[in-house]
Design a protein around this motif. Structure first.
Motif, PDB file in Angstrom:
ATOM      1  N   THR A 147      51.355  58.899  93.049  1.00 31.32           N
ATOM      2  CA  THR A 147      51.314  59.879  94.131  1.00 31.32           C
ATOM      3  C   THR A 147      51.351  61.290  93.568  1.00 31.32           C
ATOM      4  N   LEU A 154      52.130  65.417 100.562  1.00 32.03           N
ATOM      5  CA  LEU A 154      51.375  64.382  99.868  1.00 32.03           C
ATOM      6  C   LEU A 154      49.901  64.766  99.798  1.00 32.03           C
ATOM      7  N   ASP A 156      46.108  63.494  98.807  1.00 30.78           N
ATOM      8  CA  ASP A 156      45.321  62.270  98.627  1.00 30.78           C
ATOM      9  C   ASP A 156      44.232  62.511  97.586  1.00 30.78           C
TER      10      ASP A 156
END
Length: 230
Positions: A147, A154, A156
């Protein structure tokens, strides 16, 4: 037998110090004794140890003062404090000053060794976990769960973007040429005439830089790219 783990043992009772040191050495530990708090604090903040065993009742500086001084110097070495029987306040105070564990005196030598093992395992596990986290400014990459976060948000990324960002982070501050990136992130037979590197750098910039400060991915004209919080 243990590996040569280095311990600092701060204990003013020479009889206890000598007997315990001898036992620990038989287990393969390298032990450096100190017989007062001042010397213990000086050694702990000057030299590197794997673990510190620290008595509370010491001359010149007591164990609490030594523990506080060690932590104020930024030394993160695990500290095992030796406390008097039944003195719960001492245990709490020691932990508050930065000790990692305590052992009540008089102690069984086997328990001392067991607690040393436990603290060293905990410390090693923490170091291993820390080595799996790459950071720069407010960017964090976790190599275990794959991650990436920026400002705790977060991000991606595709597998290739992740690999490219990891390479930049592992070499932060260093200018990486297109050939450096090709050799470490793409296949060796990669077509150097394409603009794929530029495209993926642009993808990363949009994802981890566009909406955040400080900017991290930079171009060194004619030389390559580097990641650094400028």
């Amino acid at each position: 037998m243990e590996t040569s783990t280095k311990l600092l043992f701060v204990e003013d009772d020479k009889r206890i110090s000598d007997a315990t040191t001898n036992g620990l050495q038989k287990h393969g530990f390298v032990v450096e004794p100190a017989y007062d708090g001042f010397v213990g604090a000086r050694l702990a903040t000057t030299y590197s140890y794997d673990l510190i065993i620290l008595d509370i009742n010491l001359p010149l500086m007591n164990g609490f003062e030594v523990c506080k001084a060690i932590r104020q110097h930024g030394v993160a070495t695990p500290i095992l404090m030796l406390t008097a029987l039944g003195e719960i306040d001492d245990r709490v105070k020691g932990l508050d000053f930065g000790a990692d564990d305590y052992l009540v005196k008089p102690f069984d030598f086997r328990e001392l060794v067991a607690r040393i093992h436990a603290l060293l395992r905990r410390t090693n596990a923490t170091h291993e976990q820390a080595s799996e986290i790459l950071r720069e400014a407010n960017l964090e990459m976790n190599l275990i769960n794959k991650t990436v976060r920026r400002d705790n948000q977060l991000i991606d990324l595709t597998a290739r973007e992740f690999e490219l960002l990891e390479f930049l982070l592992r070499n932060k501050g260093r200018v990486l040429s297109k050939m450096d990136i090709i050799e470490h992130v793409w296949e060796l037979n990669f077509d150097t005439n394409t603009n794929v590197i530029e495209v993926f750098i642009n993808y990363l910039r949009k994802k981890i830089d566009r909406n955040f400060e400080p900017k991290l991915i930079h171009t060194k004209t004619g030389l390559g790219y580097y990641l650094k919080a400028d």
